[in-house]
Design an enzyme around this catalytic site. Structure first.
Site, PDB file in Angstrom:
ATOM      1  N   SER A  88     -42.259  27.103  22.013  1.00  0.00           N
ATOM      2  CA  SER A  88     -43.213  26.003  21.862  1.00  0.00           C
ATOM      3  C   SER A  88     -43.103  24.977  22.990  1.00  0.00           C
ATOM      4  CB  SER A  88     -43.005  25.303  20.522  1.00  0.00           C
ATOM      5  OG  SER A  88     -43.329  26.191  19.485  1.00  0.00           O
ATOM      6  N   ASP A 262     -45.823  27.675  12.380  1.00  0.00           N
ATOM      7  CA  ASP A 262     -44.732  28.360  13.087  1.00  0.00           C
ATOM      8  C   ASP A 262     -43.506  28.539  12.197  1.00  0.00           C
ATOM      9  OD1 ASP A 262     -43.259  29.133  15.653  1.00  0.00           O
ATOM     10  OD2 ASP A 262     -42.132  27.346  15.058  1.00  0.00           O
ATOM     11  N   HIS A 305     -48.614  29.845  20.673  1.00  0.00           N
ATOM     12  CA  HIS A 305     -48.232  31.259  20.589  1.00  0.00           C
ATOM     13  C   HIS A 305     -48.411  31.692  19.148  1.00  0.00           C
ATOM     14  CE1 HIS A 305     -44.719  29.851  18.474  1.00  0.00           C
ATOM     15  NE2 HIS A 305     -44.521  28.974  19.460  1.00  0.00           N
TER      16      HIS A 305
END
Ligand code: MG
Ligand code: ZN
Length: 380
Positions: A88, A262, A305
Site C-alpha cells: 500500500s 485490504d 492493489h
C-alpha cells in the site's frame, strides 16, 4: 488466474473501451461546458479493492451500488518499483508522487529522496486539503500524501509530518501516534496550536469556535471493522469533510480511503471484505451526490492493489462417481492468498476530465492526470 476469470477480465476491458468510445462519440461536448464553480478533486481509494471485491457489492448489497454511477472506467496496473506485487505504501506513493518506488516507501523515490506530493503541490497553490481513512491516519495510504519517510513502519515520524503538513481536515484512527508516543511529545497540543479543533469522539462533533481546521482521531490505532460494529463513520466523514472544505473559498483535494477492504482480504474473511466494500460504496455515493450537484468536481475511485486473490466462485459439490459439480447459482467467496495480488484494479471516473481515465495504464498516470487537470483548471 483461472480461465473463467481471465475471460471476465478481457470482457470487462472490451466493455470499458466500448463504453468510453461510445460516450465520446455521442457527445463530444461532454464536460466541456463553461464551469463557474471551483474545480475540486475527491479521490477515493479502496485499499485492496480488486474487480472481484467491487463486484461483491453487486451480489451482496441490497441496492444498485453507487459504483454504477460512474460513466468512465479504466484499469490500473499496480506493480511497484521493487516488486511485481505492490504494497500500500508504494501503491499510494505512485498516486501521490507519480513515482514507482519500493514497497514500504512513503512519499519517497527508489533512493529514499522525498518527492513532492500532489496534495503538497496543490496546497502551495492555495487548495484546501483533506484526508479521511478507516485505518490510522498515519497508515501507509494516507501517509503517502503528506509524509516522506523511508519506511511505513515509522508511524511516530509520520504523525509528526502530518502535524507540520499543510492540511485542513483529517478524520480516521490513530491518536496513539500523536499522544502516546515514546518521545512523550503531545501532538494534540501542536495540532491545536496550528489552528485545529481536535476531537476523539465523533466526526459529527461541532467545534466550539470557527476553527480553520478539523482533526477527528477516533481510535487508538485503526478504526473498528465494519462487520464488528463500526458506525457510519466513513460516509459521515465524507459528508463532513466535503461540507467543511467546500465552505472555504479555495478548491479542495480530498483523499478518502476505505482502508479495511485490504484487512478483510488479509484475514481471508469474505464477510469482512464485503461489509467494507458496501460501506466504501456509501462514501462513494456521498461524494457523487455532492459532485453531481456542484457540477465541477472530479471523483475518482480506485485501489492501490487487490488483496487476497478474492473470487466469488461457484459452490462445489460431488455428483455420482465422485464427479465434481458446480452450482453457478450459488456463490462461494474464496481466497488464493493471505497477501496482495498482481491483478489490475478498476478506476472509476466522473466529472470534468473523467474521460481521460479510460484505458489500461500504470497507476502513476493517475498522478499525472491530476496534475494535468488541476493546471488546466487552476486560476493561476
Ligand atoms: Mg491503506
Ligand atoms: Zn495489505
Amino acid at each position: 488466474m483461472n480461465y473463467t476469470l481471465l475471460k471476465f477480465y478481457i470482457l470487462t476491458c472490451c466493455l470499458t473501451f466500448i463504453s468510453c468510445n461510445v460516450k465520446t462519440q455521442i457527445n463530444p461536448q461532454i464536460n466541456k461546458e463553461p464551469q463557474t464553480e471551483k474545480f475540486n478533486i475527491i479521490f477515493l481509494i479502496g485499499d485492496g479493492m480488486g474487480l472481484s471485491q467491487l463486484s461483491s457489492a453487486y451480489f451482496y448489497g441490497e441496492k444498485e451500488p453507487n459504483f454504477s454511477r460512474f460513466p468512465f472506467v479504466g484499469l490500473s496496473k499496480t506493480r511497484s518499483g521493487s516488486h511485481k506485487i505492490t504494497d500500500s505504501a508504494a501503491g499510494a506513493t505512485a498516486f501521490s508522487t507519480g513515482k514507482k518506488t519500493y514497497n514500504g516507501a512513503i512519499g519517497v523515490d527508489m533512493d529514499t529522496n522525498a518527492v513532492e506530493t500532489i496534495s503538497e503541490e496543490l496546497a502551495k497553490n492555495d487548495w484546501s486539503i483533506g484526508f479521511v481513512s478507516t485505518s490510522s491516519i498515519t497508515h501507509a495510504t494516507p501517509a503517502s500524501f503528506y509524509s516522506h519517510v523511508s519506511s511505513r513502519l515509522m508511524q511516530q515520524e509520520i504523525a509528526k509530518d502530518l502535524v507540520y503538513s499543510d492540511v485542513d481536515f483529517i478524520a480516521g484512527g490513530g491518536y496513539n501516534w500523536f499522544i502516546n508516543r515514546t518521545d512523550s511529545l503531545n501532538y494534540f497540543d501542536s495540532l491545536e496550536q496550528k489552528g485545529f479543533f481536535v476531537d476523539t469522539n465523533s466526526v459529527l462533533t461541532l467545534p466550539d469556535n470557527n476553527q480553520e481546521k478539523l482533526a477527528f482521531l477516533l481510535s487508538p490505532d485503526g478504526m473498528q471493522a465494519k462487520h464488528l460494529g463500526r458506525d457510519n463513520f466513513l460516509s459521515d466523514a465524507t459528508v463532513r469533510s466535503i461540507e467543511f472544505l467546500n465552505n472555504k473559498s479555495e478548491p479542495f483535494f480530498l483523499m478518502i480511503e476505505g482502508s479495511q477492504i485490504d484487512w478483510g482480504g488479509h484475514a481471508n474473511s469474505s464477510e469482512y471484505v464485503i461489509q467494507e466494500v458496501l460501506d466504501f460504496d456509501l462514501a462513494v455515493g456521498a461524494a457523487l451526490d455532492f459532485a453531481e450537484k456542484q457540477g465541477n468536481t472530479l471523483v475518482i475511485v480506485t485501489a492501490d492493489h487487490e488483496t487476497g486473490g478474492f473470487t466469488m466462485a461457484a459452490e462445489q459439490g460431488f455428483g455420482p462417481f465422485m464427479t465434481i459439480t458446480r452450482d453457478y447459482n450459488k456463490l462461494t467467496p474464496v481466497f488464493s492468498t493471505g497477501g496482495h495480488s498482481s491483478t489490475m484494479v478498476p478506476v472509476l471516473a466522473s466529472g470534468p476530465g473523467a474521460e481521460k481515465f479510460c484505458g489500461i495504464y500504470e497507476n502513476t498516470k493517475i498522478h499525472s492526470l491530476f496534475r494535468q487537470l488541476t493546471n488546466m483548471n487552476s486560476q493561476k
